[in-house]
Design a protein around this motif. Structure first.
Motif, PDB file in Angstrom:
ATOM      1  N   ALA A 194       0.867  -1.192   0.000  1.00 56.28           N
ATOM      2  CA  ALA A 194       0.000   0.000   0.000  1.00 56.28           C
ATOM      3  C   ALA A 194       0.893   1.229   0.000  1.00 56.28           C
ATOM      4  CB  ALA A 194      -0.917  -0.013   1.228  1.00 56.28           C
ATOM      5  N   GLY A 195       1.333   1.608  -1.185  1.00 56.28           N
ATOM      6  CA  GLY A 195       2.269   2.720  -1.294  1.00 56.28           C
ATOM      7  C   GLY A 195       1.766   3.811  -2.214  1.00 56.28           C
ATOM      8  N   SER A 196       2.694   4.539  -2.822  1.00 56.93           N
ATOM      9  CA  SER A 196       2.331   5.724  -3.600  1.00 56.93           C
ATOM     10  C   SER A 196       1.543   5.390  -4.848  1.00 56.93           C
ATOM     11  CB  SER A 196       3.605   6.488  -3.988  1.00 56.93           C
ATOM     12  OG  SER A 196       4.474   5.658  -4.757  1.00 56.93           O
ATOM     13  N   VAL A 197       1.700   4.190  -5.407  1.00 62.09           N
ATOM     14  CA  VAL A 197       0.980   3.814  -6.630  1.00 62.09           C
ATOM     15  C   VAL A 197      -0.380   3.208  -6.307  1.00 62.09           C
ATOM     16  CG1 VAL A 197       1.029   2.381  -8.699  1.00 62.09           C
ATOM     17  CG2 VAL A 197       3.124   3.505  -7.912  1.00 62.09           C
ATOM     18  N   PHE A 198      -0.427   2.307  -5.333  1.00 69.56           N
ATOM     19  CA  PHE A 198      -1.672   1.655  -4.948  1.00 69.56           C
ATOM     20  C   PHE A 198      -2.053   2.088  -3.531  1.00 69.56           C
ATOM     21  CE2 PHE A 198       0.086  -1.081  -8.193  1.00 69.56           C
ATOM     22  CZ  PHE A 198      -1.016  -1.334  -9.001  1.00 69.56           C
ATOM     23  N   LEU A 199      -3.191   2.730  -3.397  1.00 65.03           N
ATOM     24  CA  LEU A 199      -3.793   3.171  -2.135  1.00 65.03           C
ATOM     25  C   LEU A 199      -3.164   4.441  -1.555  1.00 65.03           C
ATOM     26  CD1 LEU A 199      -4.482  -0.150  -0.174  1.00 65.03           C
ATOM     27  CD2 LEU A 199      -6.106   1.269  -1.405  1.00 65.03           C
ATOM     28  N   GLY A 200      -1.920   4.720  -1.883  1.00 63.59           N
ATOM     29  CA  GLY A 200      -1.290   5.904  -1.317  1.00 63.59           C
ATOM     30  C   GLY A 200      -1.913   7.202  -1.780  1.00 63.59           C
ATOM     31  N   THR A 201      -2.677   7.139  -2.882  1.00 59.31           N
ATOM     32  CA  THR A 201      -3.319   8.354  -3.389  1.00 59.31           C
ATOM     33  C   THR A 201      -4.260   8.957  -2.354  1.00 59.31           C
ATOM     34  OG1 THR A 201      -3.159   7.548  -5.666  1.00 59.31           O
ATOM     35  CG2 THR A 201      -4.751   9.295  -5.247  1.00 59.31           C
ATOM     36  N   LEU A 202      -4.891   8.145  -1.519  1.00 57.28           N
ATOM     37  CA  LEU A 202      -5.772   8.687  -0.481  1.00 57.28           C
ATOM     38  C   LEU A 202      -5.014   9.669   0.399  1.00 57.28           C
ATOM     39  CD1 LEU A 202      -7.116   5.725  -1.129  1.00 57.28           C
ATOM     40  CD2 LEU A 202      -8.284   6.124   1.035  1.00 57.28           C
ATOM     41  N   GLU A 203      -3.855   9.239   0.860  1.00 57.23           N
ATOM     42  CA  GLU A 203      -3.049  10.064   1.740  1.00 57.23           C
ATOM     43  C   GLU A 203      -2.485  11.279   1.007  1.00 57.23           C
ATOM     44  OE1 GLU A 203       0.934   9.537   4.564  1.00 57.23           O
ATOM     45  OE2 GLU A 203       0.384   8.002   3.103  1.00 57.23           O
ATOM     46  N   ASN A 204      -1.926  11.044  -0.184  1.00 55.11           N
ATOM     47  CA  ASN A 204      -1.273  12.126  -0.921  1.00 55.11           C
ATOM     48  C   ASN A 204      -2.268  13.181  -1.384  1.00 55.11           C
ATOM     49  OD1 ASN A 204       1.098  10.686  -0.589  1.00 55.11           O
ATOM     50  ND2 ASN A 204       0.957   9.689  -2.574  1.00 55.11           N
ATOM     51  N   SER A 205      -3.439  12.733  -1.832  1.00 53.04           N
ATOM     52  CA  SER A 205      -4.480  13.667  -2.250  1.00 53.04           C
ATOM     53  C   SER A 205      -4.913  14.525  -1.070  1.00 53.04           C
ATOM     54  CB  SER A 205      -5.676  12.897  -2.813  1.00 53.04           C
ATOM     55  OG  SER A 205      -6.778  13.745  -3.023  1.00 53.04           O
ATOM     56  N   ASN A 206      -5.129  13.898   0.061  1.00 53.23           N
ATOM     57  CA  ASN A 206      -5.534  14.619   1.266  1.00 53.23           C
ATOM     58  C   ASN A 206      -4.517  15.707   1.606  1.00 53.23           C
ATOM     59  OD1 ASN A 206      -5.243  14.867   4.402  1.00 53.23           O
ATOM     60  ND2 ASN A 206      -7.307  14.088   4.106  1.00 53.23           N
ATOM     61  N   GLU A 207      -3.244  15.360   1.571  1.00 53.80           N
ATOM     62  CA  GLU A 207      -2.192  16.296   1.962  1.00 53.80           C
ATOM     63  C   GLU A 207      -2.050  17.442   0.964  1.00 53.80           C
ATOM     64  OE1 GLU A 207       2.433  16.086   3.523  1.00 53.80           O
ATOM     65  OE2 GLU A 207       1.594  14.421   2.370  1.00 53.80           O
ATOM     66  N   ILE A 208      -2.047  17.123  -0.327  1.00 56.86           N
ATOM     67  CA  ILE A 208      -1.835  18.147  -1.349  1.00 56.86           C
ATOM     68  C   ILE A 208      -3.020  19.099  -1.428  1.00 56.86           C
ATOM     69  CG2 ILE A 208      -1.677  18.480  -3.855  1.00 56.86           C
ATOM     70  CD1 ILE A 208       0.124  15.980  -3.903  1.00 56.86           C
ATOM     71  N   LEU A 209      -4.231  18.574  -1.359  1.00 59.46           N
ATOM     72  CA  LEU A 209      -5.417  19.427  -1.437  1.00 59.46           C
ATOM     73  C   LEU A 209      -5.516  20.336  -0.217  1.00 59.46           C
ATOM     74  CD1 LEU A 209      -7.995  16.824  -2.793  1.00 59.46           C
ATOM     75  CD2 LEU A 209      -6.867  18.653  -4.084  1.00 59.46           C
ATOM     76  N   ALA A 210      -5.212  19.798   0.962  1.00 58.39           N
ATOM     77  CA  ALA A 210      -5.263  20.615   2.173  1.00 58.39           C
ATOM     78  C   ALA A 210      -4.234  21.735   2.113  1.00 58.39           C
ATOM     79  CB  ALA A 210      -5.036  19.740   3.402  1.00 58.39           C
ATOM     80  N   ALA A 211      -3.039  21.414   1.620  1.00 56.68           N
ATOM     81  CA  ALA A 211      -1.995  22.438   1.511  1.00 56.68           C
ATOM     82  C   ALA A 211      -2.393  23.517   0.515  1.00 56.68           C
ATOM     83  CB  ALA A 211      -0.681  21.793   1.090  1.00 56.68           C
ATOM     84  N   ALA A 212      -3.053  23.112  -0.573  1.00 56.67           N
ATOM     85  CA  ALA A 212      -3.450  24.077  -1.599  1.00 56.67           C
ATOM     86  C   ALA A 212      -4.517  25.042  -1.098  1.00 56.67           C
ATOM     87  CB  ALA A 212      -3.955  23.339  -2.833  1.00 56.67           C
ATOM     88  N   LEU A 213      -5.351  24.570  -0.163  1.00 58.11           N
ATOM     89  CA  LEU A 213      -6.431  25.417   0.345  1.00 58.11           C
ATOM     90  C   LEU A 213      -6.069  26.137   1.642  1.00 58.11           C
ATOM     91  CD1 LEU A 213      -9.671  23.314  -0.306  1.00 58.11           C
ATOM     92  CD2 LEU A 213      -8.816  25.306  -1.550  1.00 58.11           C
ATOM     93  N   ALA A 214      -4.913  25.870   2.173  1.00 59.65           N
ATOM     94  CA  ALA A 214      -4.517  26.517   3.423  1.00 59.65           C
ATOM     95  C   ALA A 214      -4.482  28.031   3.243  1.00 59.65           C
ATOM     96  CB  ALA A 214      -3.139  26.014   3.860  1.00 59.65           C
ATOM     97  N   GLY A 215      -5.229  28.725   4.077  1.00 57.57           N
ATOM     98  CA  GLY A 215      -5.265  30.180   4.015  1.00 57.57           C
ATOM     99  C   GLY A 215      -6.235  30.746   3.014  1.00 57.57           C
ATOM    100  N   ARG A 216      -6.891  29.895   2.235  1.00 62.71           N
ATOM    101  CA  ARG A 216      -7.880  30.370   1.263  1.00 62.71           C
ATOM    102  C   ARG A 216      -9.263  30.241   1.876  1.00 62.71           C
ATOM    103  NH1 ARG A 216      -6.043  30.472  -4.250  1.00 62.71           N
ATOM    104  NH2 ARG A 216      -3.882  29.750  -4.429  1.00 62.71           N
ATOM    105  N   GLU A 217     -10.008  31.314   1.903  1.00 59.59           N
ATOM    106  CA  GLU A 217     -11.336  31.300   2.509  1.00 59.59           C
ATOM    107  C   GLU A 217     -12.449  31.440   1.478  1.00 59.59           C
ATOM    108  OE1 GLU A 217     -11.393  34.356   5.408  1.00 59.59           O
ATOM    109  OE2 GLU A 217      -9.863  33.440   6.686  1.00 59.59           O
ATOM    110  N   SER A 218     -12.137  31.945   0.310  1.00 60.78           N
ATOM    111  CA  SER A 218     -13.169  32.184  -0.691  1.00 60.78           C
ATOM    112  C   SER A 218     -13.332  30.985  -1.604  1.00 60.78           C
ATOM    113  CB  SER A 218     -12.817  33.410  -1.539  1.00 60.78           C
ATOM    114  OG  SER A 218     -13.701  33.529  -2.633  1.00 60.78           O
TER     115      SER A 218
END
Length: 261
Positions: free
Chosen positions: A90-114
């Protein structure tokens, strides 16, 4: 003289009485949420977690299921070892997308309110992926070229239970952003959506990976029980052992050993 009163035997899990408050009172999904958050299960979150556990429990023939079956072949007395071997995949190719997507999307929205900043955030996610020479997280699938059939159903459940939020909206904006950047039109995949929904519920990357691990552990147990009923691991091993590629590899190893002697 009477015997001293015996104290009651109580088993406590996550601050709850296991017998009186949990067994027969909570579903497994509620128990997962309770253990992973420490708080009282939220009905909408529990329903979403339940849907995600079902979605990612089993994907048939994958590297994780194959290695689990082969491990059981070598150690039939140790199902736990076979499950553990499968979970290592369960790494970056299989299943890891759950974790990576969560982290990248949260970072992209950090500080954005609109909400209006979602398209700009999507453009930033795509630009960052291009700069790092990697795929845009959460979109594209090797088999589902036009639509991942799991995505509409998960969105339906998320809408029904009020789980859908800005992280999901950002993920859904990524295909258009990739096109604006000159890339192909790729569908949102279920693993990326799961990471976004988990972020919308307020949970982070480790929670997302935990959901993936719990779901796949159940699926691997099912794979191993199927292996006991319908053995395939030995056939797989025999096929690879006698294949021309394997033969060439064995000859190369033997030649190397001869040169070392």
């Amino acid at each position: 003289m009477s015997a001293p009163e015996r104290p009651a035997d109580v088993i406590t899990v996550a601050g709850r009485n296991l017998v009186d408050e949990l067994i027969g009172q909570k579903s497994f999904s509620e128990m997962v949420e309770l253990l992973m958050t420490g708080g009282e299960p939220t009905p909408g979150h529990t329903a979403m977690i339940d849907a995600l556990l079902v979605t990612f429990a089993d994907h048939g023939v994958t590297p994780s299921s194959m290695v689990a079956r082969l491990t059981l072949l070598g150690a039939p007395e140790a199902m736990q070892a076979a499950v553990a071997a499968g979970l290592c995949g369960a790494g970056s190719v299989f299943l890891g997308t759950l974790e990576n997507s969560n982290e990248i999307l949260a970072a992209a929205l950090a500080g954005r309110e609109s909400v209006g900043s979602i398209p700009q955030a999507a453009d930033s996610v795509v630009a960052e992926a291009k700069a790092e020479q990697r795929q845009v997280i959460g979109i594209g699938h090797p088999e589902h070229k036009y639509e991942d059939p799991r995505v509409p159903r998960l969105l339906e459940i998320a809408d029904e239970h009020g789980v859908r939020g800005p992280h999901t909206e950002l993920l859904l904006a990524l295909p258009a952003a990739l096109q604006r950047a000159g890339g192909p039109l790729l569908p949102v995949n279920a693993a990326g959506l799961a990471g976004a929904l988990i972020a919308d519920m307020g949970y982070g990357p480790s929670f997302a990976r935990g959901i993936a691990v719990i779901a796949r552990a159940a699926g691997l147990v099912g794979q191993l029980l199927d292996e006991e009923r319908n053995p395939t691991a030995r056939l797989l091993w025999d096929r690879e052992r006698t294949s021309p590629v394997a033969g060439a590899a064995h000859e190369a190893v033997a030649s190397l050993e001869d040169r070392r002697q």
